[in-house]
Design a protein around this motif. Structure first.
Motif, PDB file in Angstrom:
ATOM      1  N   GLY A  12       0.856  -1.202   0.000  1.00  0.00           N
ATOM      2  CA  GLY A  12       0.000   0.000   0.000  1.00  0.00           C
ATOM      3  C   GLY A  12       0.882   1.238   0.000  1.00  0.00           C
ATOM      4  O   GLY A  12       0.565   2.258   0.607  1.00  0.00           O
ATOM      5  N   THR A  14       1.637   3.492  -2.109  1.00  0.00           N
ATOM      6  CA  THR A  14       1.242   4.766  -2.715  1.00  0.00           C
ATOM      7  C   THR A  14       0.051   5.360  -1.978  1.00  0.00           C
ATOM      8  O   THR A  14      -0.506   6.360  -2.400  1.00  0.00           O
ATOM      9  N   ASP A  16      -2.436   6.768   1.307  1.00  0.00           N
ATOM     10  CA  ASP A  16      -2.461   7.945   2.172  1.00  0.00           C
ATOM     11  C   ASP A  16      -1.644   7.732   3.451  1.00  0.00           C
ATOM     12  O   ASP A  16      -0.837   8.575   3.849  1.00  0.00           O
ATOM     13  N   LEU A  17      -1.822   6.587   4.078  1.00  0.00           N
ATOM     14  CA  LEU A  17      -1.123   6.326   5.340  1.00  0.00           C
ATOM     15  C   LEU A  17       0.394   6.305   5.128  1.00  0.00           C
ATOM     16  O   LEU A  17       1.159   6.920   5.871  1.00  0.00           O
ATOM     17  N   ALA A  18       0.818   5.580   4.082  1.00  0.00           N
ATOM     18  CA  ALA A  18       2.250   5.467   3.788  1.00  0.00           C
ATOM     19  C   ALA A  18       2.849   6.855   3.579  1.00  0.00           C
ATOM     20  O   ALA A  18       3.887   7.200   4.158  1.00  0.00           O
ATOM     21  N   ALA A  45       2.660  -1.636  -4.415  1.00  0.00           N
ATOM     22  CA  ALA A  45       1.304  -1.147  -4.688  1.00  0.00           C
ATOM     23  C   ALA A  45       0.961  -1.492  -6.131  1.00  0.00           C
ATOM     24  O   ALA A  45       1.803  -2.054  -6.854  1.00  0.00           O
ATOM     25  N   VAL A  86      -1.732  -7.849  -5.147  1.00  0.00           N
ATOM     26  CA  VAL A  86      -1.547  -8.740  -3.986  1.00  0.00           C
ATOM     27  C   VAL A  86      -2.274 -10.071  -4.127  1.00  0.00           C
ATOM     28  O   VAL A  86      -2.058 -10.985  -3.347  1.00  0.00           O
ATOM     29  N   ALA A 117      -0.385  -1.801   4.853  1.00  0.00           N
ATOM     30  CA  ALA A 117      -1.041  -0.483   4.924  1.00  0.00           C
ATOM     31  C   ALA A 117      -2.000  -0.365   3.752  1.00  0.00           C
ATOM     32  O   ALA A 117      -1.903   0.544   2.942  1.00  0.00           O
ATOM     33  N   PRO A 120      -8.219  -3.605   4.386  1.00  0.00           N
ATOM     34  CA  PRO A 120      -8.159  -4.775   5.268  1.00  0.00           C
ATOM     35  C   PRO A 120      -8.598  -6.083   4.610  1.00  0.00           C
ATOM     36  O   PRO A 120      -8.175  -7.147   5.045  1.00  0.00           O
ATOM     37  N   PHE A 122      -7.483  -7.404   2.172  1.00  0.00           N
ATOM     38  CA  PHE A 122      -6.326  -8.105   1.618  1.00  0.00           C
ATOM     39  C   PHE A 122      -5.376  -8.660   2.680  1.00  0.00           C
ATOM     40  O   PHE A 122      -4.444  -9.379   2.357  1.00  0.00           O
ATOM     41  N   PHE A 123      -5.571  -8.291   3.941  1.00  0.00           N
ATOM     42  CA  PHE A 123      -4.606  -8.659   4.988  1.00  0.00           C
ATOM     43  C   PHE A 123      -4.339 -10.166   5.008  1.00  0.00           C
ATOM     44  O   PHE A 123      -3.193 -10.610   5.018  1.00  0.00           O
ATOM     45  N   GLU A 147      -2.498  -2.886  10.015  1.00  0.00           N
ATOM     46  CA  GLU A 147      -3.240  -1.661  10.337  1.00  0.00           C
ATOM     47  C   GLU A 147      -4.646  -1.998  10.803  1.00  0.00           C
ATOM     48  O   GLU A 147      -5.127  -3.107  10.633  1.00  0.00           O
ATOM     49  N   PRO A 149      -8.741  -1.547  10.309  1.00  0.00           N
ATOM     50  CA  PRO A 149      -9.434  -2.286  11.347  1.00  0.00           C
ATOM     51  C   PRO A 149      -9.060  -3.766  11.346  1.00  0.00           C
ATOM     52  O   PRO A 149      -8.880  -4.367  10.293  1.00  0.00           O
ATOM     53  N   TYR A 419       3.577   7.088  14.953  1.00  0.00           N
ATOM     54  CA  TYR A 419       4.090   6.062  14.033  1.00  0.00           C
ATOM     55  C   TYR A 419       5.604   5.906  14.119  1.00  0.00           C
ATOM     56  O   TYR A 419       6.141   4.840  13.860  1.00  0.00           O
TER      57      TYR A 419
HETATM   58  P1  NAD Z   1      -5.316   4.125   0.504  1.00  0.00           P
HETATM   59  O1  NAD Z   1      -6.562   3.747  -0.217  1.00  0.00           O
HETATM   60  O2  NAD Z   1      -4.855   5.535   0.469  1.00  0.00           O
HETATM   61  O3  NAD Z   1      -4.117   3.244  -0.068  1.00  0.00           O
HETATM   62  C1  NAD Z   1      -4.264   1.903  -0.465  1.00  0.00           C
HETATM   63  C2  NAD Z   1      -2.974   1.349  -1.047  1.00  0.00           C
HETATM   64  O4  NAD Z   1      -3.157  -0.031  -1.343  1.00  0.00           O
HETATM   65  C3  NAD Z   1      -2.515   2.012  -2.338  1.00  0.00           C
HETATM   66  O5  NAD Z   1      -1.108   2.094  -2.309  1.00  0.00           O
HETATM   67  C4  NAD Z   1      -2.950   0.996  -3.406  1.00  0.00           C
HETATM   68  O6  NAD Z   1      -2.126   1.023  -4.573  1.00  0.00           O
HETATM   69  C5  NAD Z   1      -2.760  -0.300  -2.683  1.00  0.00           C
HETATM   70  N1  NAD Z   1      -3.592  -1.381  -3.244  1.00  0.00           N
HETATM   71  C6  NAD Z   1      -4.941  -1.464  -3.271  1.00  0.00           C
HETATM   72  N2  NAD Z   1      -5.338  -2.611  -3.862  1.00  0.00           N
HETATM   73  C7  NAD Z   1      -4.212  -3.299  -4.176  1.00  0.00           C
HETATM   74  C8  NAD Z   1      -3.952  -4.564  -4.793  1.00  0.00           C
HETATM   75  N3  NAD Z   1      -4.938  -5.379  -5.180  1.00  0.00           N
HETATM   76  N4  NAD Z   1      -2.670  -4.948  -4.927  1.00  0.00           N
HETATM   77  C9  NAD Z   1      -1.668  -4.134  -4.525  1.00  0.00           C
HETATM   78  N5  NAD Z   1      -1.844  -2.946  -3.945  1.00  0.00           N
HETATM   79  C10 NAD Z   1      -3.100  -2.518  -3.784  1.00  0.00           C
HETATM   80  O7  NAD Z   1      -5.471   3.600   2.004  1.00  0.00           O
HETATM   81  P2  NAD Z   1      -4.826   4.216   3.359  1.00  0.00           P
HETATM   82  O8  NAD Z   1      -5.650   5.360   3.815  1.00  0.00           O
HETATM   83  O9  NAD Z   1      -3.368   4.440   3.190  1.00  0.00           O
HETATM   84  O10 NAD Z   1      -5.089   3.044   4.414  1.00  0.00           O
HETATM   85  C11 NAD Z   1      -4.344   1.840   4.417  1.00  0.00           C
HETATM   86  C12 NAD Z   1      -4.669   1.057   5.690  1.00  0.00           C
HETATM   87  O11 NAD Z   1      -4.311   1.836   6.814  1.00  0.00           O
HETATM   88  C13 NAD Z   1      -6.129   0.713   5.860  1.00  0.00           C
HETATM   89  O12 NAD Z   1      -6.213  -0.518   6.521  1.00  0.00           O
HETATM   90  C14 NAD Z   1      -6.642   1.812   6.767  1.00  0.00           C
HETATM   91  O13 NAD Z   1      -7.759   1.415   7.510  1.00  0.00           O
HETATM   92  C15 NAD Z   1      -5.428   2.004   7.661  1.00  0.00           C
HETATM   93  N6  NAD Z   1      -5.358   3.318   8.295  1.00  0.00           N
HETATM   94  C16 NAD Z   1      -5.202   4.470   7.565  1.00  0.00           C
HETATM   95  C17 NAD Z   1      -5.094   5.691   8.203  1.00  0.00           C
HETATM   96  C18 NAD Z   1      -4.876   6.966   7.430  1.00  0.00           C
HETATM   97  O14 NAD Z   1      -4.628   7.982   8.076  1.00  0.00           O
HETATM   98  N7  NAD Z   1      -4.956   6.967   6.123  1.00  0.00           N
HETATM   99  C19 NAD Z   1      -5.155   5.750   9.601  1.00  0.00           C
HETATM  100  C20 NAD Z   1      -5.304   4.573  10.333  1.00  0.00           C
HETATM  101  C21 NAD Z   1      -5.393   3.362   9.652  1.00  0.00           C
END
Ligand code: NAD
Length: 490
Positions: A12, A14, A16-18, A45, A86, A117, A120, A122-123, A147, A149, A419
């Motif tokens: 993940g 690319t 938002d969290l990363a 990603a 994935v 990240a 969920p 896919f976890f 991460e 949930p 973090y």
């Molecule tokens: P996001 O939608 O911004 O990013 C999702 C990432 O997953 C992207 O890099 C995308 O390319 C990749 N992806 C999706 N499907 C894919 C696939 N089939 N194969 C490979 N890569 C794939 O999500 P996010 O906001 O970064 O959240 C990620 C996790 O972190 C979630 O579980 C979310 O609940 C948790 N989380 C996020 C935040 C936050 O501030 N954004 C805070 C707490 C928890």
């Protein structure tokens, strides 16, 4: 504090969290010399990117987080990218080779951290593939960071846990609850157990009630699709709110080790009074925000947000009364509340002490203020103690005085991001500030009974609070009927 060596694979990469949290936090560790030269990151990603483009993204997110330093370029050179679906087996083979090459190139000793990240759903799949395709077959340590949930209810959490346990043992699993990485949440233990002023009083003889608030001003933003199926109870209470309660209520651990602390927290979850069926309405209040104005600008009702059902029954606010039925806490309510689109962004804990047996300073209609200990978690970080002292001037009237400590005034640098602490803990193998499976399972089983009841009864009063307010009226009554009120303290 030692430098740590490992290969970190971020699924993940690319997202938002990363970008917002993980890269800036890794950079801070690097700048402080806590991440050795011997580290590499593989970003995974879907989108096709070259290593150079990925490194550019990483640099940008570090700069956007207002980090400065002359070694950002050098830091970013440790980042590599793999475009990967994935769910596709073949792709893991490439990933494995890439990991082995970096292992040799940087001398990583086969230490691997897999950080999930992404969505969920896919976890489980990723964890199973990591094992079946040989990525976890390493001479060093292997750790899975996952991460929230963690499931949607107890049944789905069990299913997810069974999948990841096929590839990782419990002590290799780091379930993120980022509240546990916050400085002042970590401080709860220290305040309690390092002070003769509090430790002996921390029980039902001296404490009247405890109030934990986590309020947000933002609405659901673009997360409507996720939030519709989650709501405030699953999104905030099951994890963050109950974790804070566990730290406030646990018995002193025998030692400050991961196992001892976790086992005391688990005992708190086991003593939580179960609330189910019609009882839920006596202990819990739900709210949903309507349309209104914040800072002079109109904001839509939750039901009018993107991807939200116009008749949604999902709660954006929860207040609850928790009872911990053990010898220390019998009779002491722990009130919690959390919600979106409230008047202030603030997370804090108020511990209200009981009144003294005889008040010498009693005046009709002017009761003595109770002693309060306020733990400010965010955005302010600090402690305030409310005491009574003599009013200056003639006479012996008592008045309230406040002793305050602000974390920022002592630690000149910004306090570390949650973090940053959690990533470092994971690298050195300390799982204390991550949720153990038993904590997750017990908190789901508590929360499931409340959501079962809520799903079976539509809340006719929705929407029942205005943006920028303190939440629904019923949350005030929840305390009033016990003779308390929510403290409005700064
Ligand atoms: P996001 O939608 O911004 O990013 C999702 C990432 O997953 C992207 O890099 C995308 O390319 C990749 N992806 C999706 N499907 C894919 C696939 N089939 N194969 C490979 N890569 C794939 O999500 P996010 O906001 O970064 O959240 C990620 C996790 O972190 C979630 O579980 C979310 O609940 C948790 N989380 C996020 C935040 C936050 O501030 N954004 C805070 C707490 C928890």
């Amino acid at each position: 504090y030692k430098e740590q060596t490992s290969l970190i694979m971020i699924f993940g990469a690319t997202g938002d969290l990363a970008n917002r949290k993980l890269y800036p936090s890794l950079y801070r560790l690097f700048r402080k010399g806590l991440l050795s030269e011997r580290f590499a990151v593989i970003g995974v990603a879907r989108r096709p990117l070259t290593n150079e483009q990925f490194q550019e993204n990483v640099k940008n997110s570090v700069l956007e987080a207002k980090e400065t330093g002359n070694n950002i370029e050098e830091f970013a050179s440790h980042f590599y990218y793999h475009s990967h679906d994935v769910t596709d087996s073949g792709s893991y083979t490439v990933l494995k080779r890439m990991a082995e090459d970096l292992d040799n190139q940087y001398g990583l000793g086969g230490n691997r951290i897999f950080y999930l990240a992404m969505a969920p759903e896919f976890f489980g799949t990723i964890a199973l593939h990591l094992k079946s395709d040989g990525l976890t077959d390493v001479p060093g340590f292997k750790r899975l960071v996952i991460e929230k949930p963690f499931g949607h209810d107890l049944a789905s959490a069990v299913e997810l846990n069974e999948k990841i346990r096929k590839a990782f043992s419990e002590d290799e699993i780091y379930r993120i609850d980022h509240y546990l990485g916050k400085q002042m949440v970590q401080n709860i233990e220290v305040i309690r157990f390092a002070n003769a002023l509090f430790e002996p009083l921390w029980n039902n003889r001296y404490i009247s009630n405890i109030q934990v608030t986590s309020s947000e001003t933002l609405g659901v933003e673009e997360r409507g699709r996720y939030y519709e199926n989650s709501g405030a109870l699953r999104d905030m209470v099951q994890n963050h709110m109950l974790q804070m309660v566990a730290l406030l209520a646990m018995e002193p651990p025998i030692k400050l080790t991961t196992d001892e602390i976790r086992s005391e927290k688990i005992r708190v979850f086991r003593s939580l009074r179960e609330i189910e069926g019609d009882e839920v309405a006596k202990y819990f209040v739900r709210g949903q925000y309507g349309a209104g104005e914040m800072n002079g600008l109109p904001v839509p009702a939750y039901r009018d947000e993107p991807m939200v059902d116009p008749h949604s029954n999902t709660e954006t606010y929860v207040a609850g009364k928790l009872m911990i039925d053990n010898a220390r806490w019998a009779g002491v309510p722990f009130y919690i509340r959390t919600g979106k689109r409230l008047g202030a962004k603030s997370t804090k804990i108020v511990v209200q002490f009981k009144d003294i047996p005889m008040n010498l300073y009693y005046q009709p209609n002017k009761p003595l203020n109770p002693n309060l200990l306020v733990i400010h978690i965010q955005p302010e970080e600090g402690i305030t103690l409310h005491l009574n002292a003599k009013k200056a001037g003639q006479g012996m009237d008592a008045t309230e005085v406040k002793l305050s400590f602000a974390n920022t005034s002592v630690n000149e640098m910004n306090t570390p991001e949650a973090y940053e602490l959690l990533l470092y803990d994971c690298m050195r193998g300390d799982a204390t500030n991550f949720a153990h499976w038993d904590e997750v399972a017990l908190s789901w089983s508590f929360v499931d009974k409340i959501s079962d009841y809520w799903e079976s009864t539509k809340e006719e009063s929705f929407p029942n609070y205005a943006p920028g307010s303190r939440g629904p009226e019923a949350a005030e009554q929840l305390l009033e009927k016990d003779g308390f009120f929510w403290w409005r303290v700064r």
